[in-house]
Design an enzyme around this catalytic site. Structure first.
Site, PDB file in Angstrom:
ATOM      1  N   ASP A  73       0.865  -1.172   0.000  1.00  0.00           N
ATOM      2  CA  ASP A  73       0.000   0.000   0.000  1.00  0.00           C
ATOM      3  C   ASP A  73       0.899   1.217   0.000  1.00  0.00           C
ATOM      4  OD1 ASP A  73      -2.393  -1.439   0.085  1.00  0.00           O
ATOM      5  OD2 ASP A  73      -2.329  -1.576   2.261  1.00  0.00           O
TER       6      ASP A  73
ATOM      7  N   ASP B 140     -13.485  -3.885  -1.454  1.00  0.00           N
ATOM      8  CA  ASP B 140     -13.270  -3.661  -0.030  1.00  0.00           C
ATOM      9  C   ASP B 140     -14.618  -3.810   0.671  1.00  0.00           C
ATOM     10  OD1 ASP B 140     -10.619  -3.035  -0.603  1.00  0.00           O
ATOM     11  OD2 ASP B 140     -11.057  -0.885  -0.784  1.00  0.00           O
TER      12      ASP B 140
END
Length: 269
Positions: A12, A131
């Site tokens: 990330d 997500d």
């Protein structure tokens, strides 16, 4: 013969640096993205995923220079996501050296984007990133966009089915509730999506130990496990993990010979 399970390292990235956090917040620096990508690939990762976590929030393209530098030192597939709102955005990412493009928020607001990407690049190059978080009261899950900050009324199983019907060749499924907690993957969520689609499902969010990974690859039906915090914190190497998975009867790709930090540094120039 069943397909071998993959172990994928996830980076990330924000402002060009790798970050780690819990449930998408409280981000802390974890290192240089290109250096970590090279280290994890040399250590046996079957794939590297780079997610520019600020791109959708800031409404900007992913960091193309970082992508090209990472692609130059990798000999494993690279998938990149963040800020993909058009075919042109995807073209830029793939031209920078990525093998796959992952789309999340852009497809939530415009599902036809998945069709256009698949028609242009082929399903093998298109990943739908989902997500998901438990609904209040624990009755099922809901999909969130913009790095988990925006609620939608979509169900992750139904959305995975729609996106793959539109041409996505893989699902990257992240449990927001488990992200960074090292409390184990959401196996029920992963199994629900895996049973509903015919493409590979990559499980993300919650890996804390080898048994968590075994559970999501077997009981959860995932084709691959995505790892971040476990690797960034040095809890386990990918080589050690693959040996442990193999010992527990999970079919994985061969473990490479050990690579020293000096060798990795040499590849980076």
């Amino acid at each position: 013969m069943s397909l071998r399970k993959r172990v994928i390292a996830c980076l990330d990235v924000t402002d060009g640096r790798v970050v780690k956090g819990t449930r998408f917040v409280d981000l802390t620096d974890a290192g240089d993205a290109v250096e970590l990508a090279a280290r994890y690939a040399a250590g046996g990762a079957d794939e590297i995923v780079i997610l520019d976590v600020g791109a959708s929030r800031d409404r900007r393209p992913a960091l193309l220079d970082l992508i090209s530098r990472a692609a130059a030192v990798l000999d494993v597939p690279l998938a990149v996501g963040g800020g993909v709102r058009s075919v042109d955005d995807a073209v830029a990412i793939l031209d920078a050296g990525s093998d796959k493009v992952s789309v999340n928020s852009g497809a939530l607001w415009d599902p036809s984007l998945v069709d256009r990407l698949a028609n242009r690049f082929g399903s093998q190059s298109v990943v739908i990133s989902i997500d998901a978080a438990r609904r209040v009261g624990g009755d099922g899950w809901t999909v969130r966009g913009v790095s988990g900050t925006r609620e939608t009324d979509r169900d992750p199983v139904a959305w995975a089915m729609e996106a793959t019907d539109r041409g996505a060749g893989e699902v990257l499924l992240t449990s927001i509730d488990r992200d960074g907690t090292r409390a184990g993957y959401d196996v029920l969520l992963t199994r629900a999506v895996s049973d509903a689609v015919s493409v590979p499902v990559v499980a993300s969010g919650g890996a804390g130990d080898v048994e968590d990974i075994v559970a999501v690859l077997t009981d959860g039906g995932a084709s691959a496990s995505l790892l971040a915090s476990m690797l960034h914190l040095g809890q386990v190497s990918i080589q050690e993990l693959k040996v442990a998975l193999s010992d527990r009867g999970v079919s994985v790709r061969p473990v490479p010979s050990p690579v020293s930090p000096k060798e990795v540094a040499a590849w980076l120039g």
